[in-house]
Design an enzyme around this catalytic site. Structure first.
Site: not given
Length: 500
Positions: A258-262
């Site tokens: 997801s976005k929290r991983h990049g």
């Protein structure tokens, strides 16, 4: 029901939906198809699956082309290239799907169902009350002609449902091995919606068959669609391709990417300074390896094409790690032809002429650069603070600007540590010795510095670190002797003079 032998020649397809950005998972699937086609001497087809007319967007289709072009994933057939099996947008193939749906109805493999939305909701509610899994109960599976006529007289909309037979659907997956589903687990699924558009599984099978796709290489989330597609291939009398379902991509915490991983949009990485070759290399190794004992990390595109086989794709989920991507990016920056690298970094630096001095200076500076991931702390929906990667920084402007201007960035902590009063006095003495040199070479400069250290009874490092801070403002960089030689006598003496 089992698979037929794979047809020849090898043809694979990339079939994205233009309903969102070109995510890294989609890019990895496209890249694996590309490598397999190139390795096998086959063809790669781009098909735009835009049957969802409400969500499909021409701007997202442009993003697909842009993302594939950035990665260098060329296709042999597609909406832009044309080909013998077009059109290559599903929205332009509705008459083809309608024809094959009618054939399935005529052969008894499909039927029209006329339930209203309210009746379908009531069906689900009754199943929920009975603690049953929601599924179509087959109420309109065997309507009489009179019943169909009555429903049509009421102007009811209808869908076309596939009549799931008894038995099982199985296939030998190139990645996952033997996979079997019992047909009883599958209800009579819709193949044509009431608005005349096809569902994903039906359009996918018709297109893959008519486009003579030999291998379906897609993500693991497609596994549950495969038994329905096998049933459709059999009912339509089409050859069945081979399947290879690629492992999931997960974040560093092993949760869904997801976005929290990049950034999950491939073009975000381009805009943040990641090189296409670095992304290509990194994505190629997410779930694939070149072979047991092979520890090679950096591959040329030709090497990846030569080595790539679907048999070397693993079953385990692959971890998308932005730190590893950043490391690869650094290696590609260092290996880039110098002229290309200079053009890449020139906008980050003070104005300079591309002469021998500039080339030598930039070559020396890039040996110590690295791509850094910029992390920020955010509070998630559960109120927990976590770090997420938000950008990349190659640090080159600070690493090389001092070669081209005397007004360069100075690391405050380094200056406080190394430019003490004692150190400044020693730099004054070093300047005098350097000024007296008859030649400005690495050997002469090193001899002067080490000679002064011996005379002062100190370690050479006690002159090296202050010297580096004085002439570059940094604590790291090329060898100090090489650095002073590159900067030249005039710059070095002038910058040392500023310290006292």
């Amino acid at each position: 029901m089992t698979q037929n032998e794979t047809p020849k020649p090898i043809r694979v397809r990339m079939a994205p939906s233009p309903t969102g950005f070109f995510h890294v998972g989609t890019a990895r699937t496209a890249l694996f198809n590309y490598l397999f086609a190139m390795h096998s001497g086959g063809k790669l087809v781009l098909r735009i699956e835009d049957t969802d007319l409400q969500r499909s967007n021409v701007e997202y289709e442009k993003v697909i082309y842009e993302g594939m072009a950035w990665l260098g994933l060329t296709v042999d057939e597609g909406p832009h290239q044309g080909g013998d099996f077009g059109p290559y947008r599903q929205s332009e193939r509705f008459d083809i799907y309608q024809k094959h749906a009618e054939n399935l109805i005529a052969s008894g493999h499909a039927y029209r169902a006329y339930e209203t939305p309210g009746e379908l909701e009531a069906m689900k509610a009754a199943q929920a009350a009975a603690k049953q899994a929601p599924r179509y109960n087959g109420a309109h599976r065997d309507l009489s002609d009179e019943q169909r006529t009555a429903f049509e007289a009421e102007n009811r909309n209808n869908v076309v449902r596939f009549r799931v037979p008894e038995g099982r659907a199985s296939w030998q997956d190139i990645v996952r091995g033997n996979v079997t589903f019992q047909n009883v687990e599958i209800d009579d699924f819709v193949i044509m919606k009431s608005d005349g558009s096809p569902t994903y599984n039906f359009a996918c099978v018709v297109d893959d068959a008519l486009m003579q796709i030999s291998h379906v290489v897609r993500g693991e989330d497609g596994v549950n669609n495969t038994p329905r597609q096998l049933l459709l291939y059999s009912a339509l009398g089409f050859p069945i391709p081979l399947f290879a379902h690629l492992p999931f991509l997960l974040g560093r915490d092993r949760s869904k990417l997801s976005k929290r991983h990049g950034a999950v949009n491939v073009l975000d990485y381009r805009d943040k300074g990641i090189l296409p070759d670095a992304m290509f290399n990194y994505l190629a190794q997410l779930g694939w390896n070149p072979g047991e004992g092979d520890t090679q990390e950096i591959f040329t595109r030709n090497e990846l094409i030569e080595k790539f086989t679907l048999e070397r794709v693993g079953k385990a989920a692959a971890i998308f790690d932005v730190e590893k991507l950043a490391h690869l990016n650094t290696e590609y920056l260092k290996a880039m032809p110098l002229d290309e690298f200079i053009e890449l970094v020139k906008p980050q630096l003070p104005p300079f002429a591309v002469d021998d001095y500039a080339k030598t200076a930039i070559e020396a500076a890039r040996e110590r650069i690295r791509t850094n991931v910029i992390w920020e702390e955010v509070t998630n929906e559960k109120g927990k603070v976590e770090k997420i990667p938000t950008d990349f920084d190659t640090d080159f402007a600070r690493a090389a600007a001092y070669f081209f201007t005397d007004d360069f960035f100075v690391e405050e902590q380094g200056a406080a540590k190394h430019l003490t009063e004692v150190a400044r006095e020693r730099l004054s003495q070093l300047r005098a010795r350097l000024e007296a040199l008859s030649e400005w070479t690495v050997e002469a400069i090193e001899g002067a510095l080490r000679g002064l250290a011996d005379d002062l009874g100190i370690k050479p490092a006690e002159l090296i670190h202050p010297s580096r801070m004085a002439v570059s403002g940094r604590t790291v960089g090329p060898s100090i002797f090489h650095l002073l030689e590159i900067l030249g006598r005039e710059r070095v003496l002038g910058r040392l003079q500023r310290q006292f």
